[in-house]
Design an enzyme around this catalytic site. Structure first.
Site, short mmCIF file in Angstrom:
data_model
loop_
_atom_site.label_atom_id
_atom_site.label_comp_id
_atom_site.label_asym_id
_atom_site.label_seq_id
_atom_site.Cartn_x
_atom_site.Cartn_y
_atom_site.Cartn_z
N TYR A 51 0.86 -1.46 0.22
CA TYR A 51 0.13 0.06 -0.07
C TYR A 51 1.16 1.32 0.03
O TYR A 51 0.71 2.24 -0.74
CB TYR A 51 -0.87 -0.05 1.13
CG TYR A 51 -1.85 1.34 1.31
CD1 TYR A 51 -3.07 1.04 0.74
CD2 TYR A 51 -1.38 2.48 1.82
CE1 TYR A 51 -3.84 2.49 0.79
CE2 TYR A 51 -2.01 3.36 1.98
CZ TYR A 51 -3.40 3.54 1.39
OH TYR A 51 -4.46 4.50 1.54
N SER A 102 -27.45 12.77 23.11
CA SER A 102 -26.76 11.62 23.54
C SER A 102 -27.93 10.40 23.91
O SER A 102 -28.93 10.51 23.31
CB SER A 102 -26.22 11.92 25.01
OG SER A 102 -27.33 12.51 25.84
N GLU A 119 -26.04 -2.87 18.35
CA GLU A 119 -24.63 -2.35 17.88
C GLU A 119 -23.71 -2.22 19.06
O GLU A 119 -24.04 -1.90 20.07
CB GLU A 119 -24.78 -1.13 17.37
CG GLU A 119 -25.65 -0.93 16.24
CD GLU A 119 -25.62 0.54 15.75
OE1 GLU A 119 -25.15 1.43 16.39
OE2 GLU A 119 -26.22 0.78 14.62
N CYS A 123 2.73 12.45 60.42
CA CYS A 123 2.73 13.06 59.12
C CYS A 123 3.89 12.60 58.20
O CYS A 123 5.12 12.83 58.79
CB CYS A 123 2.68 14.52 58.92
SG CYS A 123 3.05 15.35 57.03
N LYS A 169 -21.64 -0.69 21.91
CA LYS A 169 -21.48 0.69 22.06
C LYS A 169 -19.73 1.07 22.28
O LYS A 169 -18.98 0.60 22.91
CB LYS A 169 -22.00 1.17 23.51
CG LYS A 169 -21.93 2.70 23.56
CD LYS A 169 -22.95 3.07 24.93
CE LYS A 169 -23.08 4.43 25.08
NZ LYS A 169 -21.91 5.10 25.37
N LYS A 228 -25.61 -1.02 29.37
CA LYS A 228 -24.16 -0.82 29.68
C LYS A 228 -23.66 -1.99 30.59
O LYS A 228 -24.41 -2.21 31.35
CB LYS A 228 -23.69 0.80 30.52
CG LYS A 228 -24.33 1.87 29.57
CD LYS A 228 -23.02 2.88 29.10
CE LYS A 228 -22.74 3.53 30.15
NZ LYS A 228 -21.61 4.48 29.73
N CYS A 280 3.10 22.43 56.92
CA CYS A 280 3.68 21.30 56.45
C CYS A 280 3.86 21.64 54.96
O CYS A 280 2.99 21.93 54.19
CB CYS A 280 2.45 20.22 56.58
SG CYS A 280 2.97 18.81 55.49
N LYS A 318 -31.44 -0.01 18.77
CA LYS A 318 -31.99 0.97 18.09
C LYS A 318 -33.16 0.71 17.18
O LYS A 318 -33.29 -0.52 16.57
CB LYS A 318 -31.18 1.81 17.00
CG LYS A 318 -29.66 2.38 17.55
CD LYS A 318 -28.97 2.85 16.57
CE LYS A 318 -27.91 3.47 17.17
NZ LYS A 318 -26.60 3.70 16.21
N CYS A 343 6.10 16.08 57.43
CA CYS A 343 6.81 16.87 58.49
C CYS A 343 6.82 16.17 59.78
O CYS A 343 7.24 17.07 60.79
CB CYS A 343 5.77 18.38 58.44
SG CYS A 343 4.16 18.07 59.11
S1 IVH Z 1 -25.89 6.11 18.36
C1 IVH Z 1 -28.68 9.80 19.21
N1 IVH Z 1 -24.45 4.18 18.24
O1 IVH Z 1 -21.94 6.88 22.60
C2 IVH Z 1 -27.72 8.68 19.35
N2 IVH Z 1 -23.89 5.91 19.58
O2 IVH Z 1 -23.41 7.73 25.03
C3 IVH Z 1 -26.65 8.98 18.46
N3 IVH Z 1 -21.73 5.71 20.98
O3 IVH Z 1 -22.45 10.24 21.70
C4 IVH Z 1 -25.46 7.83 18.89
N4 IVH Z 1 -21.30 3.52 19.93
O4 IVH Z 1 -20.63 8.75 20.53
C5 IVH Z 1 -24.49 5.40 18.68
N5 IVH Z 1 -23.28 2.14 18.05
C6 IVH Z 1 -23.51 3.34 18.67
C7 IVH Z 1 -22.40 4.00 19.48
C8 IVH Z 1 -22.80 5.34 19.98
C9 IVH Z 1 -20.84 4.61 20.90
C10 IVH Z 1 -21.36 6.95 21.39
C11 IVH Z 1 -21.89 7.94 20.79
C12 IVH Z 1 -22.76 8.69 21.62
C13 IVH Z 1 -22.34 8.13 23.04
C14 IVH Z 1 -23.82 8.26 23.96
#
Ligand code: IVH
Length: 707
Positions: free
Chosen positions: A41, A87, A139, A436, A141, A342, A462, A318, A439
């Protein structure tokens, strides 16, 4: 430079190389199946770079050679997001996750028309006795840094960080160096390329890259990064793109502005299209019909996420169909169509090798575990706080014990327990110090119901305490003396140039001695002295909050300063008068009164006053009485270019109306007035939730005051 025009053959060769390099990038990052080695590459890339150098008119904006070599920039421009970056609501609890699902199901069922359910493959109908299920995208996170990539007519025009969700930093020049991110979208026949496409996703640093980055930093004597995410964020904020760490990766996971708006029907379809365009998405993404399947995905993912080679902290679910997402909508903070599950903090075992004692600014002695280094939640951990010696005793920790430690996200690592079964015979009990460690003054022990909660060094002189107090005093939220950081304080204390807070304002008499210090220079010394001079104007609230008076922090200092207006008035007050200030309790009042009338307190305030430090504060009463002047008593910062005023003129005007105009935005700022081209201050104000006015609003308010 007289460059010869390229021949047709050269032109074709360059175009071919560009196509091939883009394609290899895609194979590597999108398909995860490269067909050439990195070295091959690089050879192709070099050939193209040579051609372009010889014939500059061959160089295209989106050429793979354009990734590095951009000019360093001065600062980051803040730009608005066309669609806010929200978020995600999150939970650690299966039942809560199920409740989200049930809620979503109900909300959608209500909206669902018969045509929708018959025409849509997205609602999976069970038998007549079974309820409908929602199709969910599942997905990982990824624990990285969120980024919004804007492509116009296929070219990457802008990359912006999340910032406060409505505005972020333009980091395009750095993002262009990230090979995982295409500079141009691949034209595709299967998915029509929208004229505008904003793809949101996560930039992240694989664990092996992180290890290597820190290895190099250690070799260069630089501070180590805490974890891959901080390291990624640091990379994106480099002023020089050449310094962006190689090996950052990116997965797209969301949609911002798209034109035409109805380009996609489902989240899955959108992700598939992104892959067609050459944007990587996480191969671990899957779909599930209904909650039970989604839960199986989560359990399964938890089992294998340790082997991914990058940090993840949960799973995002989602609602797949975009029309359903639209029905569900969003709260001000997060969309209702997605939720993050989480994973609980990771726990790992290591061996406790010793306990250090740290002396804090109040003299508090805090034990700190020293352990064999261990990787937990993406960070190498060697130390963990043990809070106090009472806790060490309760947990019955011994040096040599195998201990369980836990680290949740940003939070400091904690020692959970000793594994008693694995205790070696020679494990040593931990004796709390009677004196301490710095000191040697005998300690004071604080107990609650016979349990030790803290140990203090009671000696105000101290040296360890003094250092910590000075660091606090100069800190950003206190007197904000930028050039007086940890290292400089250590140096100055060690050299005997700082023996008290008052000495800070006598440093200008010792300029020669400062310049003579190791790694100091004239310029640095003058910076320091200028910073100290500037700090004199911070006002009484900051001063009170900076002196490490027990129970008096930033907000307490502010309340008291506004209640009394000046140090003289405060000194004349008795405990009751202090306790009468809003938000100030009797314990704080007594502690402050004691301090004011102690030798230490008298000395420091006399020193500050003699140095010309501003020990007054506009009074809260003033701001209450003058609803006509919306400026009285408020700390205001000005930024950007204003049409109707120069900034000094405006500052004077506002001060005449009772405002205090300061230079930098902090949590004590009440109002930011932002003109055109406002930059980082606006960003910071948004982050801290400080009220922001534009020039129009300012003019309106001024007109009202005048009228
Ligand atoms: S969806 C409106 N998908 O997590 C929601 N976010 O805690 C849009 N993140 O700011 C985000 N993996 O940076 C989404 N598969 C995923 C994610 C993800 C990581 C992060 C993202 C967001 C934060 C929120």
């Amino acid at each position: 430079m007289s460059a010869s025009p390229p021949t047709d053959a050269q032109r074709e060769r360059a175009a071919k190389l560009r196509r091939e390099l883009h394609e290899h990038n895609r194979r590597y990052h999108v398909d995860a199946s490269p067909t050439i080695t990195d070295q091959q590459y690089d050879e192709l890339l070099e050939e193209l770079a040579r051609l372009e150098a010889e014939h500059p008119d061959l160089a295209a904006e989106d050429s793979p050679t354009r990734r590095v070599g951009g000019e360093p920039i001065e600062g980051f421009e803040t730009v608005p997001h066309a669609v806010p970056m929200l978020s995600i609501d999150n939970t650690y609890d299966r039942d809560e996750l199920r409740a989200w699902y049930e809620r979503t199901l109900k909300a959608l069922a209500k909206e669902q028309t018969p045509e929708d359910s018959s025409g849509s493959p997205l609602f999976v109908e069970g038998g007549p006795e079974q309820a409908a299920e929602i199709r969910l995208a599942c997905e990982p996170k990824v624990d990285g840094v969120a980024l919004s990539l804007r492509y116009e007519n296929g070219s990457l025009v802008r990359a912006v960080t999340r910032g406060d969700g409505t505005r972020g930093d333009d980091v395009t020049h750095n993002v262009r160096t990230i090979r995982a991110i295409p500079l141009a979208l691949r034209a595709s026949t299967e998915a029509e390329r929208p004229a505008v496409l904003e793809a949101r996703g996560e930039v992240f640093m694989p664990d092996d890259v992180f290890t290597e980055v820190n290895r190099q930093r250690e070799a260069e004597g630089l501070d180590l990064f805490m974890n891959p995410r901080n390291s990624t964020a640091g990379s994106l904020k480099q002023k020089d793109p050449a310094k962006v760490v190689r090996g950052l990766r990116f997965f797209a996971h969301g949609l911002g502005e798209v034109e035409p708006a109805e380009a996609f029907a489902s989240h899955g379809g959108f992700l598939a299209a992104l892959r067609e365009f050459g944007l990587p998405t996480n191969p671990a993404i899957d779909t599930a019909s209904g909650f039970d399947e989604a839960w199986r995905y989560i359990e399964n993912f938890d089992q294998r996420r340790g082997e991914l080679g990058y940090a993840t902290d949960g799973v995002v679910l989602k609602v797949d169909r975009l029309a359903d997402q639209a029905v569900l909508g969003a709260t001000s903070k997060s969309p209702r169509w997605c939720v993050a599950f989480k994973f609980p903090a990771e726990r790992v075992r290591t061996v406790l090798r010793g306990v250090e004692v740290q002396v804090g600014k109040t003299g508090k002695l805090t034990p700190r575990a020293v352990m064999d280094p261990v990787l937990v939640a993406g960070t190498t951990v060697r130390h963990a706080t043990l809070h106090n010696f009472g806790e060490v005793a309760r947990k019955d920790l011994r040096v040599g014990d195998t201990v369980v430690i836990e680290k949740a996200g940003e939070i400091i690592p904690q020692v959970i327990e000793a594994v008693v079964d694995e205790r070696p015979e020679d494990a040593k009990p931990i004796a709390p110090p009677d004196a301490c460690p710095v000191c040697a003054t005998g300690v004071q022990i604080e107990t609650v119901e016979d349990q030790e909660t803290a140990r203090y060094c009671p000696n105000p002189d101290c040296p360890a305490q003094l250092r910590e107090r000075l660091i606090h005093f100069a800190g950003r939220k206190q007197m904000d003396i930028d050039a007086l950081g940890d290292k400089t304080v250590h140096q100055l204390v060690d050299a005997g140039l700082l023996t008290s807070i008052g000495d800070v304002f006598r440093l200008h008499e010792k300029r020669d001695a400062i310049v003579a210090l190791d790694r100091m220079a004239e310029k640095k010394a003058d910076n320091l002295l200028a910073g100290i001079e500037a700090s004199k104007a911070r006002g009484l609230a900051r001063v009170l909050g900076s002196l490490t008076i027990r129970h008096v922090g930033g907000s307490g200092g502010k309340a008291i300063a506004r209640g009394f207006g000046s140090l003289d008035a405060l000194r004349a007050a008795d405990v009751e008068a202090i306790a009468a200030v809003d938000d100030i309790g009797p314990i704080t009042a007594a502690s402050l009164h004691d301090f004011l009338h102690s030798d230490a307190g008298r000395t420091v305030f006399d020193d500050l006053s003699a140095a010309g430090v501003d020990l007054t504060e506009p009074m809260a009463a003033a701001s209450r009485e003058s609803t006509e002047s919306p400026f009285a008593g408020r700390k205001i910062v000005l930024t950007g270019t204003l049409e109707s005023f120069t900034r000094p003129d405006l500052a004077e005007k506002l001060e005449s109306l009772g405002a205090k105009v300061t230079g930098s935005v902090s949590k004590n700022t009440d109002l930011l007035i932002a003109g055109e081209a406002a930059g980082s201050k606006l960003d910071k104000a948004a982050r801290l939730g400080v009220e922001v006015w534009d020039e129009a609003k300012l003019l309106e308010a001024l007109a009202e005051t005048a009228g």
